[in-house]
Scaffold this active site. Structure first.
Site, PDB file in Angstrom:
ATOM      1  N   ASP A   1       0.848  -1.082  -0.035  1.00 27.50           N
ATOM      2  CA  ASP A   1       0.161   0.027  -0.237  1.00 27.50           C
ATOM      3  C   ASP A   1       0.677   1.451  -0.014  1.00 27.50           C
ATOM      4  O   ASP A   1       1.785   1.391   0.643  1.00 27.50           O
ATOM      5  CB  ASP A   1      -0.851   0.102   1.217  1.00 27.50           C
ATOM      6  CG  ASP A   1      -2.129   1.024   1.186  1.00 27.50           C
ATOM      7  OD1 ASP A   1      -3.234   0.558   1.085  1.00 27.50           O
ATOM      8  OD2 ASP A   1      -1.813   2.214   1.058  1.00 27.50           O
ATOM      9  N   ILE A   2       0.456   2.180  -0.859  1.00 30.64           N
ATOM     10  CA  ILE A   2       1.212   3.554  -1.039  1.00 30.64           C
ATOM     11  C   ILE A   2       1.410   4.260   0.302  1.00 30.64           C
ATOM     12  O   ILE A   2       2.157   5.192   0.589  1.00 30.64           O
ATOM     13  CB  ILE A   2       0.761   4.264  -2.132  1.00 30.64           C
ATOM     14  CG1 ILE A   2       1.709   5.300  -2.826  1.00 30.64           C
ATOM     15  CG2 ILE A   2      -0.464   5.044  -1.626  1.00 30.64           C
ATOM     16  CD1 ILE A   2       1.460   5.787  -3.932  1.00 30.64           C
TER      17      ILE A   2
ATOM     18  N   ASN B   1     -12.963  -3.096   2.740  1.00 29.10           N
ATOM     19  CA  ASN B   1     -13.825  -1.962   2.440  1.00 29.10           C
ATOM     20  C   ASN B   1     -14.709  -1.900   1.506  1.00 29.10           C
ATOM     21  O   ASN B   1     -14.331  -2.159   0.368  1.00 29.10           O
ATOM     22  CB  ASN B   1     -12.984  -0.521   2.755  1.00 29.10           C
ATOM     23  CG  ASN B   1     -11.936  -0.808   3.892  1.00 29.10           C
ATOM     24  OD1 ASN B   1     -12.308  -1.059   5.017  1.00 29.10           O
ATOM     25  ND2 ASN B   1     -10.814  -0.028   3.677  1.00 29.10           N
TER      26      ASN B   1
ATOM     27  N   GLU C   1     -12.352   3.652  -1.081  1.00 28.59           N
ATOM     28  CA  GLU C   1     -11.739   4.773  -1.856  1.00 28.59           C
ATOM     29  C   GLU C   1     -11.437   4.319  -3.075  1.00 28.59           C
ATOM     30  O   GLU C   1     -11.772   5.260  -4.257  1.00 28.59           O
ATOM     31  CB  GLU C   1     -10.620   5.397  -1.079  1.00 28.59           C
ATOM     32  CG  GLU C   1     -10.839   6.339   0.137  1.00 28.59           C
ATOM     33  CD  GLU C   1      -9.796   6.554   0.976  1.00 28.59           C
ATOM     34  OE1 GLU C   1      -8.565   6.481   0.466  1.00 28.59           O
ATOM     35  OE2 GLU C   1      -9.824   7.052   1.895  1.00 28.59           O
ATOM     36  N   VAL C   2     -10.999   3.144  -3.551  1.00 30.46           N
ATOM     37  CA  VAL C   2     -10.724   2.862  -4.993  1.00 30.46           C
ATOM     38  C   VAL C   2     -11.680   1.587  -5.098  1.00 30.46           C
ATOM     39  O   VAL C   2     -11.762   0.708  -4.084  1.00 30.46           O
ATOM     40  CB  VAL C   2      -9.238   2.224  -4.971  1.00 30.46           C
ATOM     41  CG1 VAL C   2      -8.849   1.497  -6.231  1.00 30.46           C
ATOM     42  CG2 VAL C   2      -8.375   3.209  -4.455  1.00 30.46           C
TER      43      VAL C   2
ATOM     44  N   HIS D   1     -10.222  -5.013  -3.528  1.00 31.65           N
ATOM     45  CA  HIS D   1      -8.837  -5.286  -2.814  1.00 31.65           C
ATOM     46  C   HIS D   1      -9.125  -5.674  -1.390  1.00 31.65           C
ATOM     47  O   HIS D   1      -9.948  -5.370  -0.560  1.00 31.65           O
ATOM     48  CB  HIS D   1      -8.118  -3.860  -2.857  1.00 31.65           C
ATOM     49  CG  HIS D   1      -8.740  -2.901  -2.400  1.00 31.65           C
ATOM     50  ND1 HIS D   1      -9.422  -1.951  -3.150  1.00 31.65           N
ATOM     51  CD2 HIS D   1      -8.595  -2.326  -1.165  1.00 31.65           C
ATOM     52  CE1 HIS D   1      -9.941  -1.093  -2.344  1.00 31.65           C
ATOM     53  NE2 HIS D   1      -9.366  -1.131  -1.140  1.00 31.65           N
TER      54      HIS D   1
ATOM     55  N   HIS E   1      -7.003  -5.731   2.221  1.00 29.54           N
ATOM     56  CA  HIS E   1      -5.686  -5.148   3.072  1.00 29.54           C
ATOM     57  C   HIS E   1      -5.333  -6.220   3.702  1.00 29.54           C
ATOM     58  O   HIS E   1      -6.216  -6.821   4.585  1.00 29.54           O
ATOM     59  CB  HIS E   1      -6.469  -3.936   3.876  1.00 29.54           C
ATOM     60  CG  HIS E   1      -6.869  -2.745   3.205  1.00 29.54           C
ATOM     61  ND1 HIS E   1      -6.088  -1.431   2.845  1.00 29.54           N
ATOM     62  CD2 HIS E   1      -7.980  -2.426   2.639  1.00 29.54           C
ATOM     63  CE1 HIS E   1      -6.838  -0.736   2.072  1.00 29.54           C
ATOM     64  NE2 HIS E   1      -7.980  -1.193   2.189  1.00 29.54           N
TER      65      HIS E   1
HETATM   66  P1  5GP Z   1      -9.834   1.638   0.453  1.00 25.43           P
HETATM   67  O1  5GP Z   1      -9.926   2.894   1.360  1.00 25.43           O
HETATM   68  O2  5GP Z   1     -10.291   1.936  -0.958  1.00 25.43           O
HETATM   69  O3  5GP Z   1     -10.149   0.395   1.033  1.00 25.43           O
HETATM   70  O4  5GP Z   1      -8.226   1.217   0.091  1.00 25.43           O
HETATM   71  C1  5GP Z   1      -7.404   1.847  -0.915  1.00 25.43           C
HETATM   72  C2  5GP Z   1      -6.139   1.734  -0.588  1.00 25.43           C
HETATM   73  O5  5GP Z   1      -5.237   2.064  -1.663  1.00 25.43           O
HETATM   74  C3  5GP Z   1      -5.520   2.701   0.424  1.00 25.43           C
HETATM   75  O6  5GP Z   1      -5.100   2.110   1.552  1.00 25.43           O
HETATM   76  C4  5GP Z   1      -4.473   3.398  -0.295  1.00 25.43           C
HETATM   77  O7  5GP Z   1      -3.535   3.992   0.446  1.00 25.43           O
HETATM   78  C5  5GP Z   1      -4.009   2.746  -1.388  1.00 25.43           C
HETATM   79  N1  5GP Z   1      -3.747   3.290  -2.712  1.00 25.43           N
HETATM   80  C6  5GP Z   1      -4.356   4.231  -3.453  1.00 25.43           C
HETATM   81  N2  5GP Z   1      -3.903   4.537  -4.552  1.00 25.43           N
HETATM   82  C7  5GP Z   1      -2.670   3.649  -4.624  1.00 25.43           C
HETATM   83  C8  5GP Z   1      -1.600   3.654  -5.444  1.00 25.43           C
HETATM   84  O8  5GP Z   1      -1.457   4.318  -6.591  1.00 25.43           O
HETATM   85  N3  5GP Z   1      -0.518   2.507  -5.456  1.00 25.43           N
HETATM   86  C9  5GP Z   1      -0.818   1.970  -4.075  1.00 25.43           C
HETATM   87  N4  5GP Z   1       0.358   1.152  -3.751  1.00 25.43           N
HETATM   88  N5  5GP Z   1      -1.760   1.931  -3.299  1.00 25.43           N
HETATM   89  C10 5GP Z   1      -2.678   2.785  -3.364  1.00 25.43           C
END
Ligand code: 5GP
Ligand code: ZN
Length: 115
Positions: free
Chosen positions: A30-31, A87, A95-96, A100, A102
């Site tokens: 994760d970034i 999530n 958010e994405v 996915h 985690h």
């Molecule tokens: P969500 O909030 O959708 O469950 O998690 C999305 C996750 O993707 C977040 O923890 C965020 O830090 C990670 N993320 C978003 N954009 C990128 C990216 O371009 N590269 C990587 N490696 N992680 C990302």
């Protein structure tokens, strides 16, 4: 899927620190990690969210569970324990919109809230 950041990672259009890949899934760091180990595991197939899992994706979901466990072991968080989080939607803090998991570990994780 156009404009999907994780599809771009799958296609190699955006760089990521990939730690595992096979024909069905990719795992990368994760970034913005919230724990010492914070890995994202995604299907190559674009599935928008947990709500969009179809009956034909059941085997893929089982594969994701298996790979998550293997990644936990590989990263030595299996014995102390870890958390697998999907999530889903606004209230779930998604958010994405590309499915996915985690994989979180390396510290004692509090409560159930992400941040
Ligand atoms: P969500 O909030 O959708 O469950 O998690 C999305 C996750 O993707 C977040 O923890 C965020 O830090 C990670 N993320 C978003 N954009 C990128 C990216 O371009 N590269 C990587 N490696 N992680 C990302
Ligand atoms: Zn996608």
């Amino acid at each position: 899927m156009d404009n999907c950041i994780f599809c771009k990672i799958v296609n190699g259009e955006i760089p990521s620190r990939i730690i595992y890949e096979d024909e069905h899934v990719i795992a990368f760091h994760d970034i913005n990690p919230i724990a010492p180990i914070h890995i994202l595991l995604i299907p190559r197939l674009h599935i928008s969210s947990f709500n969009d899992i179809l009956p034909e994706n059941k085997e893929l979901m089982g594969h994701m569970a298996w790979v998550s466990k293997e990644i936990a072991k590989q990263n030595k968080i299996d014995e102390k324990g870890y958390r697998i989080v999907f999530n889903c939607g606004e209230h779930g803090g998604q958010e994405v919109y590309h499915l996915h998991a985690h994989i979180l570990g390396g510290r004692l994780l509090g409560g159930l809230v992400k941040r």
